[in-house]
Design a protein around this motif. Sequence first.
Motif, PDB file in Angstrom:
ATOM      1  N   ALA A  55       0.844  -1.199   0.000  1.00 15.76           N
ATOM      2  CA  ALA A  55       0.000   0.000   0.000  1.00 15.76           C
ATOM      3  C   ALA A  55       0.876   1.243   0.000  1.00 15.76           C
ATOM      4  CB  ALA A  55      -0.922   0.007   1.216  1.00 15.76           C
ATOM      5  N   ALA A  56       0.466   2.251  -0.756  1.00 23.61           N
ATOM      6  CA  ALA A  56       1.249   3.478  -0.837  1.00 23.61           C
ATOM      7  C   ALA A  56       1.034   4.391   0.356  1.00 23.61           C
ATOM      8  CB  ALA A  56       0.900   4.226  -2.127  1.00 23.61           C
ATOM      9  N   SER A  57      -0.107   4.241   1.031  1.00 23.61           N
ATOM     10  CA  SER A  57      -0.421   5.111   2.161  1.00 23.61           C
ATOM     11  C   SER A  57      -1.399   4.405   3.095  1.00 23.61           C
ATOM     12  CB  SER A  57      -1.057   6.418   1.673  1.00 23.61           C
ATOM     13  OG  SER A  57      -2.321   6.147   1.079  1.00 23.61           O
ATOM     14  N   THR A  58      -1.586   4.978   4.269  1.00 27.89           N
ATOM     15  CA  THR A  58      -2.568   4.426   5.202  1.00 27.89           C
ATOM     16  C   THR A  58      -3.967   4.508   4.622  1.00 27.89           C
ATOM     17  OG1 THR A  58      -1.173   5.135   7.054  1.00 27.89           O
ATOM     18  CG2 THR A  58      -3.444   4.555   7.566  1.00 27.89           C
ATOM     19  N   GLU A  59      -4.271   5.600   3.929  1.00 32.25           N
ATOM     20  CA  GLU A  59      -5.582   5.752   3.305  1.00 32.25           C
ATOM     21  C   GLU A  59      -5.841   4.645   2.286  1.00 32.25           C
ATOM     22  OE1 GLU A  59      -8.222   7.908   3.765  1.00 32.25           O
ATOM     23  OE2 GLU A  59      -7.130   8.267   5.627  1.00 32.25           O
ATOM     24  N   GLU A  60      -4.824   4.309   1.502  1.00 36.74           N
ATOM     25  CA  GLU A  60      -4.984   3.234   0.520  1.00 36.74           C
ATOM     26  C   GLU A  60      -5.187   1.892   1.209  1.00 36.74           C
ATOM     27  OE1 GLU A  60      -2.201   0.988  -2.765  1.00 36.74           O
ATOM     28  OE2 GLU A  60      -2.108   3.181  -2.705  1.00 36.74           O
ATOM     29  N   PHE A  61      -4.486   1.702   2.320  1.00 37.06           N
ATOM     30  CA  PHE A  61      -4.606   0.448   3.061  1.00 37.06           C
ATOM     31  C   PHE A  61      -6.039   0.228   3.546  1.00 37.06           C
ATOM     32  CE2 PHE A  61      -4.353  -1.919   7.095  1.00 37.06           C
ATOM     33  CZ  PHE A  61      -3.766  -3.090   6.642  1.00 37.06           C
ATOM     34  N   PHE A  62      -6.708   1.317   3.977  1.00 40.59           N
ATOM     35  CA  PHE A  62      -8.068   1.215   4.506  1.00 40.59           C
ATOM     36  C   PHE A  62      -9.134   1.514   3.446  1.00 40.59           C
ATOM     37  CE2 PHE A  62      -5.793   2.146   8.571  1.00 40.59           C
ATOM     38  CZ  PHE A  62      -6.122   0.966   9.212  1.00 40.59           C
ATOM     39  N   ALA A  63      -8.765   1.453   2.179  1.00 38.09           N
ATOM     40  CA  ALA A  63      -9.699   1.848   1.109  1.00 38.09           C
ATOM     41  C   ALA A  63     -10.965   0.992   1.088  1.00 38.09           C
ATOM     42  CB  ALA A  63      -8.996   1.774  -0.239  1.00 38.09           C
ATOM     43  N   ASP A  64     -10.887  -0.253   1.513  1.00 37.00           N
ATOM     44  CA  ASP A  64     -12.055  -1.134   1.474  1.00 37.00           C
ATOM     45  C   ASP A  64     -13.106  -0.775   2.525  1.00 37.00           C
ATOM     46  OD1 ASP A  64     -10.961  -2.546  -0.592  1.00 37.00           O
ATOM     47  OD2 ASP A  64     -10.113  -4.122   0.676  1.00 37.00           O
ATOM     48  N   ILE A  65     -12.731   0.024   3.509  1.00 36.61           N
ATOM     49  CA  ILE A  65     -13.669   0.426   4.563  1.00 36.61           C
ATOM     50  C   ILE A  65     -14.349   1.724   4.126  1.00 36.61           C
ATOM     51  CG2 ILE A  65     -13.926   1.067   6.984  1.00 36.61           C
ATOM     52  CD1 ILE A  65     -11.392  -0.506   7.576  1.00 36.61           C
ATOM     53  N   PRO A  66     -15.680   1.764   4.074  1.00 37.17           N
ATOM     54  CA  PRO A  66     -16.372   2.987   3.643  1.00 37.17           C
ATOM     55  C   PRO A  66     -15.931   4.196   4.460  1.00 37.17           C
ATOM     56  CG  PRO A  66     -17.921   1.178   3.819  1.00 37.17           C
ATOM     57  CD  PRO A  66     -16.629   0.675   4.388  1.00 37.17           C
ATOM     58  N   ALA A  67     -15.803   5.324   3.787  1.00 37.65           N
ATOM     59  CA  ALA A  67     -15.313   6.541   4.450  1.00 37.65           C
ATOM     60  C   ALA A  67     -16.185   6.924   5.634  1.00 37.65           C
ATOM     61  CB  ALA A  67     -15.252   7.682   3.432  1.00 37.65           C
ATOM     62  N   ALA A  68     -17.487   6.662   5.538  1.00 38.19           N
ATOM     63  CA  ALA A  68     -18.401   7.044   6.618  1.00 38.19           C
ATOM     64  C   ALA A  68     -18.119   6.278   7.911  1.00 38.19           C
ATOM     65  CB  ALA A  68     -19.844   6.796   6.181  1.00 38.19           C
ATOM     66  N   LEU A  69     -17.446   5.130   7.807  1.00 35.52           N
ATOM     67  CA  LEU A  69     -17.146   4.322   8.988  1.00 35.52           C
ATOM     68  C   LEU A  69     -15.752   4.605   9.542  1.00 35.52           C
ATOM     69  CD1 LEU A  69     -18.577   0.857   7.875  1.00 35.52           C
ATOM     70  CD2 LEU A  69     -19.702   2.650   9.208  1.00 35.52           C
ATOM     71  N   ARG A  70     -14.993   5.449   8.846  1.00 34.86           N
ATOM     72  CA  ARG A  70     -13.632   5.733   9.293  1.00 34.86           C
ATOM     73  C   ARG A  70     -13.573   7.058  10.044  1.00 34.86           C
ATOM     74  NH1 ARG A  70     -10.011   5.628   4.235  1.00 34.86           N
ATOM     75  NH2 ARG A  70     -11.915   5.426   3.005  1.00 34.86           N
ATOM     76  N   MET A  71     -12.687   7.115  11.007  1.00 36.67           N
ATOM     77  CA  MET A  71     -12.489   8.365  11.754  1.00 36.67           C
ATOM     78  C   MET A  71     -11.740   9.357  10.875  1.00 36.67           C
ATOM     79  SD  MET A  71     -10.807   8.837  15.513  1.00 36.67           S
ATOM     80  CE  MET A  71     -10.880  10.421  16.344  1.00 36.67           C
ATOM     81  N   GLN A  72     -12.338  10.513  10.690  1.00 40.65           N
ATOM     82  CA  GLN A  72     -11.739  11.526   9.834  1.00 40.65           C
ATOM     83  C   GLN A  72     -10.978  12.538  10.686  1.00 40.65           C
ATOM     84  OE1 GLN A  72     -11.996  11.070   6.531  1.00 40.65           O
ATOM     85  NE2 GLN A  72     -13.311   9.287   6.931  1.00 40.65           N
ATOM     86  N   GLY A  73      -9.764  12.219  11.000  1.00 39.56           N
ATOM     87  CA  GLY A  73      -8.968  13.105  11.847  1.00 39.56           C
ATOM     88  C   GLY A  73      -8.146  12.304  12.830  1.00 39.56           C
ATOM     89  N   PRO A  74      -7.245  12.959  13.505  1.00 38.51           N
ATOM     90  CA  PRO A  74      -6.372  12.241  14.449  1.00 38.51           C
ATOM     91  C   PRO A  74      -7.117  11.824  15.706  1.00 38.51           C
ATOM     92  CG  PRO A  74      -5.981  14.600  14.575  1.00 38.51           C
ATOM     93  CD  PRO A  74      -6.926  14.396  13.428  1.00 38.51           C
ATOM     94  N   LEU A  75      -6.620  10.772  16.327  1.00 38.05           N
ATOM     95  CA  LEU A  75      -7.150  10.355  17.613  1.00 38.05           C
ATOM     96  C   LEU A  75      -6.857  11.419  18.671  1.00 38.05           C
ATOM     97  CD1 LEU A  75      -5.991   6.617  17.655  1.00 38.05           C
ATOM     98  CD2 LEU A  75      -8.349   7.417  17.445  1.00 38.05           C
ATOM     99  N   ALA A  76      -7.782  11.536  19.624  1.00 38.44           N
ATOM    100  CA  ALA A  76      -7.596  12.531  20.695  1.00 38.44           C
ATOM    101  C   ALA A  76      -6.689  11.950  21.771  1.00 38.44           C
ATOM    102  CB  ALA A  76      -8.947  12.926  21.273  1.00 38.44           C
ATOM    103  N   ILE A  77      -5.404  11.800  21.412  1.00 34.28           N
ATOM    104  CA  ILE A  77      -4.430  11.237  22.344  1.00 34.28           C
ATOM    105  C   ILE A  77      -3.651  12.391  22.978  1.00 34.28           C
ATOM    106  CG2 ILE A  77      -2.379   9.782  22.559  1.00 34.28           C
ATOM    107  CD1 ILE A  77      -3.391   8.172  20.187  1.00 34.28           C
ATOM    108  N   PRO A  78      -3.567  12.426  24.297  1.00 31.93           N
ATOM    109  CA  PRO A  78      -2.819  13.518  24.939  1.00 31.93           C
ATOM    110  C   PRO A  78      -1.355  13.507  24.518  1.00 31.93           C
ATOM    111  CG  PRO A  78      -4.015  12.201  26.558  1.00 31.93           C
ATOM    112  CD  PRO A  78      -4.116  11.475  25.266  1.00 31.93           C
TER     113      PRO A  78
END
Length: 460
Positions: free
Chosen positions: A24-47
């Motif tokens: 895979a060229a990127s993380t986005e490409e790796f998760f391409a099979d998962i619909p965008a509506a089910l993916r978190m759009q943005g970074p995790l809220a990690i301190p």
Amino acid sequence: MATHPYIPNSVPEVRDAMLRAVGAASTEEFFADIPAALRMQGPLAIPAPHLSEARLKRHVDGLLRKNTHCASQLSFLGGGCYQHHVPAVCDEVNGRSEFATAYAGEPYDDHGRFQALFEYCSMMGELLEMDVVNVPVYDGMQAAATTVRMAGRHTGRRRVVVAGHINPDKLAVMQNYGRADLDFVLAPFDRASGLLDMAALAGLLDRDTAALYVDIPSFLGTIDDGAALAAAAHAVGALLVVGVDPVSLGVLAPPASYGADIVCGDIQPLGIHMNYGGGQGGFIASHDDPAIVMQYPSRLFGVVPTSVPGEYGFGDVAYSRTSFDKRENGNEFVGTAAALWGITAGVFLALMGPQGMVELATGIVQRTAYAKQRLARIPGVRVTHEGSCHFREFVVNFEGTGLPVAAINAALLKQGVFGGHDLSTDFPALGQSALYAFSEVHTQEDIDQLCATLEKVIGQ
């Protein structure tokens, strides 16, 4: 995502190497099979990370200091997880490296783990008067959910009638586990007695019913007539599945004696500390009926002869029915067993013995009866099901005080007391009520202190 010292895959070089390995060229490409509506759009809220171990330790210690626990407060909470005295030998044995570190009971060298679990199952079988007991599953709620699915598979029916005075959380787990192949119907209980309405129950049981599920004692601490329930279930060809507090069997007849087909519950009261949501282990038990035994999804341990004459070994029974063997075609997914807690409960049962279990349960009954008498004398306070027998827990109504349970519990907490479990949301028909629990750790002085503190906060 920024590099984080405690998340190894956040290092850019590591992440890039992983992507190259999967093409895979990127993380986005790796998760391409998962619909965008089910993916978190943005970074995790990690301190932001603490960059040294010392700072991280200080941060965690600060979080832990915010907790108020039952070792420092007087607690009357229950509802499925209970404060008991844990003998030192229980902690000593379950902390041994050959037991504590082996995943799911599968060390490379056995070190006696299988035998320890076999001994636990044997002692539980004696306590329950059942022939077959599983290696513990996650908790008693999962065990309950599994038992009704077992009943559904065994009978070929979908309908499960559940006693209405069940723990709402347990009911939610059962509905979640069984939503694909079971339909759940709640049987009402009588508000005056806290017992099941037998006339209403009779109208719910029919030839489509796979099982009648009831907890004895109930979530509200009341004790239904098990023999009458067994007769009602069996009259329509359904199984009787009973959830039970194992400690109660020191004074109550085991469900097998009044006709239960499958029994389940949680072993947390058997030498296991309350553990911030952990420390639970679910048991399932039945008679040695092959048709029911083959419906167990969880592991069963037995003793069998080896290839050496006169030598025996301990291990899995009927392995072919599990998901280890059948994979997706198994009864259910076996998952990680709570094997360590099974060993711990075995240590507790061996230490207590039959007479010890009788004394433990008798002491709890005595404390429960004393607490009912003392609380009933407080102005504005009423023991809801005063005429019924209770084990460990009972409902206390505060309508007469004019205060909601939440306010009373908040005031008690300021005085160093955890009040009862608030029932006003889950059981609105009971009004402003709370479920109070008692065990052998409570002295007469503790109960008197609870009552005195209640009188103080109610009178303010």
